[in-house]
Write an enzyme that holds these catalytic residues in place. Sequence first.
Site: not given
Ligand SMILES: NC(=O)c1ccc[n+]([C@@H]2O[C@H](COP(=O)([O-])OP(=O)(O)OC[C@H]3O[C@@H](n4cnc5c(N)ncnc54)[C@H](O)[C@@H]3O)[C@@H](O)[C@H]2O)c1
Length: 464
Positions: A39, A91, A159, A161-162, A217-218, A273, A343
């Site tokens: 990545r 989860t 907050f 949105a993708e 957030k939740l 999420c 996802r």
């Molecule tokens: N995706 C969304 O739209 C969104 C929006 C708001 C909030 N969130 C929250 O943000 C958080 C991250 O979501 P995401 O979609 O970016 O997840 P993601 O899976 O895309 O990215 C998480 C990254 O963290 C890395 N990682 C995990 N453990 C690690 C460690 N110990 N050291 C270094 N790197 C590590 C993973 O390799 C991964 O690349 C989650 O809690 C999610 O609920 C996501």
Amino acid sequence: MVKNICCIGAGYVGGPTMAVIALKNPQIKVNVVDINAERIAAWNTDDLPVYEPGLLDVVKQARGRNLFFDTDIEKGIREADMIFISVNTPTKTYGLGKGKAADLRYVELCARQIAEVATSDKIVVEKSTLPVRTAQAIKTILSETGGKANFQVLSNPEFLAEGTAINDLLEPDRVLIGGDQTPEGLTAIEELTQVYASWVPRERIIQTRLWSSELSKLIANAFLAQRISSINSISALCEVTGADVDEVAYAIGTDSRIGPKFLKASVGFGGSCFQKDILNLVYLCEYFGLPEVARYWEQVIALNDYQKRRFAQNIIHTLFNTVSGKKIAMLGWAFKKDTNDTRESAAIYVADHLLNDMANICVYDPKVPAKSMYADLDYLGTRSPDENRKSLTVVNDPYEACKNAHAIAIITEWDEFKAYDWQRIYDNMMKPAFIFDGRNILDHKRLMEIGFKVKGIGKSYGGS
Ligand SMILES: NC(=O)c1ccc[n+]([C@@H]2O[C@H](COP(=O)([O-])OP(=O)(O)OC[C@H]3O[C@@H](n4cnc5c(N)ncnc54)[C@H](O)[C@@H]3O)[C@@H](O)[C@H]2O)c1
């Protein structure tokens, strides 16, 4: 003044968020670190691991200037005065709270690593979505295992949105920052406020106590998902009564108390999420002895599962009660348009239902590679990886996907689907040619004129 930021986690949130922070704060060095070397390598090319409109442009402006992607987590932590934790919080799939509670092991690992490595004071920012009171656990780990350094823990949920992440980050409705209401806590809140104030008007930066921020957030995600499940429940009623769900949504959405957004009926919500955050909320309610509140929110998920199942079953019923050996073209696999994220996408569950009924599925998605689709299906464990590859094929051309198909299922609302030559597609399909529009994005009247049999969500053509 913050001079050096480290973000642990280069995913859909960490990458885009830090790119915008770096863009808007050229005086701050921003290091994004991750254990996933593949990545990180991709973040250092023009083929970014996350697809978001406008993201590459932002990354290119800041990368190498004050934005860096690296696998050296310890160095990132050591050099930073502010550390964002933006790792995944899925989860739990095991043990206590299995299927509901958030799995906080990655967050805990980050906290332990920060405590171990830090030699100077740090502000630790929770960017990941976490259950209320997680900051307490992080504080305990940091203070019990850390050396002499002092830590302040803030909650700053994301907050975005993708699909619209860059716009959302550049012009957020609000930025939320929670922290301890002590002098040190308030100073830390102010430091983070200043980072955002480079481009976000002060009145949009909300400062709260820690627990309010974590919980907000939740609750934001629960309310958003609830609206989708509400309109989807009405779509089922529309189909049997002859009402049209888009007309109903418009009619109620013009009421300023209700508002028009998030009232689009569909095959069901997906994404990493909504489901996990509501399950987490349900778990919290149960944990704190509020079973009635837990049951209330659980229904949002139950209805979403029903909607995905109902869509697949409708395809099977309409195709004369079997899709065995029939070719079904699926257009779209991403959980929404303008992202390559799959996802919890409805596509996975619709495909699984249809494969159970022995369909031959052919998928086209403009941004999702075959590898992700197979990984999604294999993860369900319904059948062997070999069987998944035999029954589901992936092509790069939508016309090929639809050729000789008995039915087309629109799963994602990609704009390009609207512009296809639908006459050409019809001419090359088996007859009767069915379209199941899981997003109500196509021109149904025109499709019916061509000769398609059209089924929309919350539509009952032939009613009054
Ligand atoms: N995706 C969304 O739209 C969104 C929006 C708001 C909030 N969130 C929250 O943000 C958080 C991250 O979501 P995401 O979609 O970016 O997840 P993601 O899976 O895309 O990215 C998480 C990254 O963290 C890395 N990682 C995990 N453990 C690690 C460690 N110990 N050291 C270094 N790197 C590590 C993973 O390799 C991964 O690349 C989650 O809690 C999610 O609920 C996501």
